[in-house]
Scaffold this active site. Structure first.
Site, PDB file in Angstrom:
ATOM      1  N   ASP A 123       0.844  -1.142   0.264  1.00 47.41           N
ATOM      2  CA  ASP A 123       0.109   0.145   0.109  1.00 47.41           C
ATOM      3  C   ASP A 123       0.890   1.256   0.210  1.00 47.41           C
ATOM      4  O   ASP A 123       1.787   1.138   0.947  1.00 47.41           O
ATOM      5  CB  ASP A 123      -0.886   0.041   1.327  1.00 47.41           C
ATOM      6  CG  ASP A 123      -2.020  -0.824   1.309  1.00 47.41           C
ATOM      7  OD1 ASP A 123      -2.179  -1.587   0.141  1.00 47.41           O
ATOM      8  OD2 ASP A 123      -2.938  -0.686   2.085  1.00 47.41           O
ATOM      9  N   LYS A 177      -8.042   0.629  -5.259  1.00 46.57           N
ATOM     10  CA  LYS A 177      -9.308  -0.092  -4.684  1.00 46.57           C
ATOM     11  C   LYS A 177     -10.666   0.960  -5.236  1.00 46.57           C
ATOM     12  O   LYS A 177     -10.559   2.102  -5.196  1.00 46.57           O
ATOM     13  CB  LYS A 177      -9.194   0.165  -3.284  1.00 46.57           C
ATOM     14  CG  LYS A 177      -8.119  -0.780  -2.723  1.00 46.57           C
ATOM     15  CD  LYS A 177      -8.199  -0.320  -1.083  1.00 46.57           C
ATOM     16  CE  LYS A 177      -7.066  -1.167  -0.335  1.00 46.57           C
ATOM     17  NZ  LYS A 177      -7.082  -2.644  -0.333  1.00 46.57           N
ATOM     18  N   GLY A 180      -5.392  -3.041   8.806  1.00 45.12           N
ATOM     19  CA  GLY A 180      -4.939  -1.996   9.467  1.00 45.12           C
ATOM     20  C   GLY A 180      -5.006  -2.092  10.892  1.00 45.12           C
ATOM     21  O   GLY A 180      -5.117  -1.219  11.771  1.00 45.12           O
ATOM     22  N   ARG A 184      -6.165 -20.306   6.955  1.00 44.55           N
ATOM     23  CA  ARG A 184      -6.314 -21.668   7.176  1.00 44.55           C
ATOM     24  C   ARG A 184      -7.530 -22.328   6.867  1.00 44.55           C
ATOM     25  O   ARG A 184      -8.048 -23.565   6.611  1.00 44.55           O
ATOM     26  CB  ARG A 184      -6.034 -21.923   8.773  1.00 44.55           C
ATOM     27  CG  ARG A 184      -4.569 -22.148   9.351  1.00 44.55           C
ATOM     28  CD  ARG A 184      -4.451 -22.648  10.820  1.00 44.55           C
ATOM     29  NE  ARG A 184      -3.313 -22.650  11.206  1.00 44.55           N
ATOM     30  CZ  ARG A 184      -2.486 -23.618  10.964  1.00 44.55           C
ATOM     31  NH1 ARG A 184      -2.712 -24.572   9.983  1.00 44.55           N
ATOM     32  NH2 ARG A 184      -1.135 -23.496  11.359  1.00 44.55           N
ATOM     33  N   GLY A 213      -2.825  -7.519   8.113  1.00 47.17           N
ATOM     34  CA  GLY A 213      -2.222  -7.712   9.401  1.00 47.17           C
ATOM     35  C   GLY A 213      -1.062  -7.902   9.264  1.00 47.17           C
ATOM     36  O   GLY A 213      -0.317  -8.100  10.392  1.00 47.17           O
ATOM     37  N   GLY A 256      -0.156  -3.600   4.061  1.00 46.30           N
ATOM     38  CA  GLY A 256      -0.822  -2.476   3.747  1.00 46.30           C
ATOM     39  C   GLY A 256      -0.217  -1.471   4.773  1.00 46.30           C
ATOM     40  O   GLY A 256       0.975  -1.021   4.403  1.00 46.30           O
ATOM     41  N   SER A 257      -0.598  -1.445   5.994  1.00 45.92           N
ATOM     42  CA  SER A 257      -0.188  -0.199   6.990  1.00 45.92           C
ATOM     43  C   SER A 257       1.063  -0.625   7.539  1.00 45.92           C
ATOM     44  O   SER A 257       1.923   0.061   7.879  1.00 45.92           O
ATOM     45  CB  SER A 257      -1.317  -0.024   8.144  1.00 45.92           C
ATOM     46  OG  SER A 257      -2.597  -0.148   7.712  1.00 45.92           O
TER      47      SER A 257
END
Lengths: 295, 192
Positions: free
Chosen positions: A25, A82, A154, A166, A215, A236-237
């Protein structure tokens, strides 16, 4: 013969080129350059990373096309952007400016709480999130040429990414042991298109490329997802909310390539500075979780 | 016969599947010592900047150049870029083939295309004259070739999309994304 564009092979094919890679990102051209220099195989152009979308609240929409175009100009690698779930006009706009992939993303505020975009109507390929095999195959049925497990964007907490990977991988293993006469019931119980259930069983994997997302904050997180069987990782973050983005980005790229080599993982995990602070998903009220968006 | 596939990033598993279909033993290559004992190497599609950075970081550049001096190497798309000696921008290249490549030469993903190609050398080598169906994805073209490089295929407008220099092979397109094994068979004949 006439050259054909926008085919299913083309759409799926670009995702195949991204495998074993990290998609990062970025919110401006400068970050995009840092990501490319660190070895990202693609970037996701957006105005706010998910951690900021969470913090700011309000409605999260498609980014300004001008900002996306600046990022497209700044780097030679593919650029994704996005749109909101079900917002096919945002998707038309993103296709018109020439982004390489559209993420119909639960990270933005959904525009339609019952339907996703009919992605077969577009020449540009789409990636969509999933939490389980049914959600994944429904999105592929609508035309998604790439899937990512959702995780919880996030947060910097990998627990939901692990849960979703999983769940998906477990279902694919379960399909391998099923008789053909059991597949229709599997399709019914999972809300998944029958033909895609059959194809998944035959292939022994998702019919399109499947990345992990939501995550991932460390090289170890990225390698964990790879060892669980995904084809690559979205971060991302986790990168630009950390203390030393360039160094962490490089380390995560190396960790995805050498995901089975613990001594290399140890080496790249050294001295990365502060990871993003993160939020513990298990202590988060359900209303703040976004992975449930998608139908 | 054992063929390695550079597995730093990209669609290396698709190449491995194709090689297995034609009965060739395969190995994934991520570190220099994994080149030992190989008869040839495929550099897959992917992002050439990513592959170049990882090859540099793990000390593969010189070993790959050394390997290519007396072994067959085939680069598809990003792999062709990596084999070239000039892409008009600053990124790590092996420089093994005397070809100048332009990245993303057809535009962005919406311009990616499939088409049929006439490839006489391939038809001769495999005894099959069926047109070769080629998949181009954000593909490069080979802008120009040096002295000993043979052009294997060009589009109708003359743009070069496949070239060979001795035991080195470069294609702009992705035979590994089709079910046609002829290009892999042709490469194996170069590695033998």
């Amino acid at each position: 013969m006439e050259a054909k564009t926008g085919t299913w092979t083309e759409k799926k094919g670009l995702a195949q080129m991204l495998k074993g890679g990290v998609i990062m990102d970025v919110v401006n051209a400068e970050q995009a350059k840092i990501a490319e220099d660190a070895g990202a195989c693609a970037v996701m152009a957006l105005e706010r990373v998910p951690a900021d979308i969470r913090a700011d609240g309000g409605v999260a929409r498609m980014s300004d096309p001008d900002m996306i175009l600046k990022i497209m100009d700044a780097v030679s690698i593919p650029v994704m952007a996005k749109c909101r779930i079900g917002h096919f006009v945002e998707a038309q706009i993103l296709e018109a400016i020439g982004v390489d992939y559209i993420d119909e993303s639960e990270v933005l505020t959904p525009a339609d709480e019952e339907h996703h975009i009919l992605k077969h109507n577009f020449k540009v390929p789409f990636v969509c999130g999933c939490r389980n095999i049914g959600e994944a195959l429904r999105r592929i049925g609508e035309g998604a040429a790439m899937i990512r497990t959702k995780g919880e964007a996030g947060t910097g907490d990998v627990v939901e990414a692990v849960r979703h990977a999983r769940t998906v991988m477990g279902a694919i293993r379960q399909l391998q042991t099923m008789g053909d006469e059991e597949l229709m019931t599997f399709a019914k119980n999972n809300g998944a298109p029958y033909e895609l259930v059959k194809e998944t069983k035959e292939l022994g994997r998702m019919p399109v490329v499947n990345f992990a997302a939501g995550g991932v904050a460390t090289p170890a997180d990225a390698a964990l997802m790879m060892q669980l069987g995904v084809d690559g990782v979205f971060v991302g973050s986790g990168i630009f909310k950390s203390g030393d983005p360039a160094r962490r980005a490089q380390a995560i790229v190396k960790a995805v390539t050498h995901y089975q080599d613990a001594s290399i993982l140890a080496e790249v995990s050294k001295n990365l500075g502060e990871a993003m602070v993160g939020r513990n998903v298990s202590q988060m009220p359900d209303g703040e979780k976004i992975a449930g968006r998608g139908w | 016969m054992k063929i390695g596939v550079l597995a730093l990033q990209g669609d290396f598993s698709e190449h491995i599947s194709m090689l297995k279909r034609i009965g060739v033993e395969t190995a994934e290559v991520r570190l220099p010592e994994q080149l030992n004992g190989l008869d040839g190497l495929i550099i897959p599609g992917g992002e050439s900047t990513t592959i170049g950075k990882l090859a540099t970081a793990y000390g593969l550049m010189e070993p790959l150049r050394e390997f290519g001096r007396n072994h067959a190497i085939w680069g598809t798309c990003a792999g062709a870029i990596f084999l070239s000696n000039d892409v008009g921008r600053d990124q790590p290249l092996l420089g093994l083939m005397d070809i100048r490549v332009q990245r993303n030469a057809f535009g962005r993903q919406v311009d990616s295309f499939e088409t049929d190609l006439e490839i006489d050398e391939l038809f001769k080598a495999t005894g099959s004259e069926h047109p070769y169906h080629a998949v181009f994805i954000r593909a490069p073209i080979i802008e120009s070739v040096g002295g000993t490089v043979k052009v294997l295929s060009a589009l109708e407008d003359g743009r070069i999309v496949a070239a060979q220099e001795g035991h080195l092979l470069a294609t702009s397109f992705h035979p590994e994304l089709t079910s046609d094994t002829r290009f892999h068979e042709y490469f194996i004949s170069l590695a033998s």
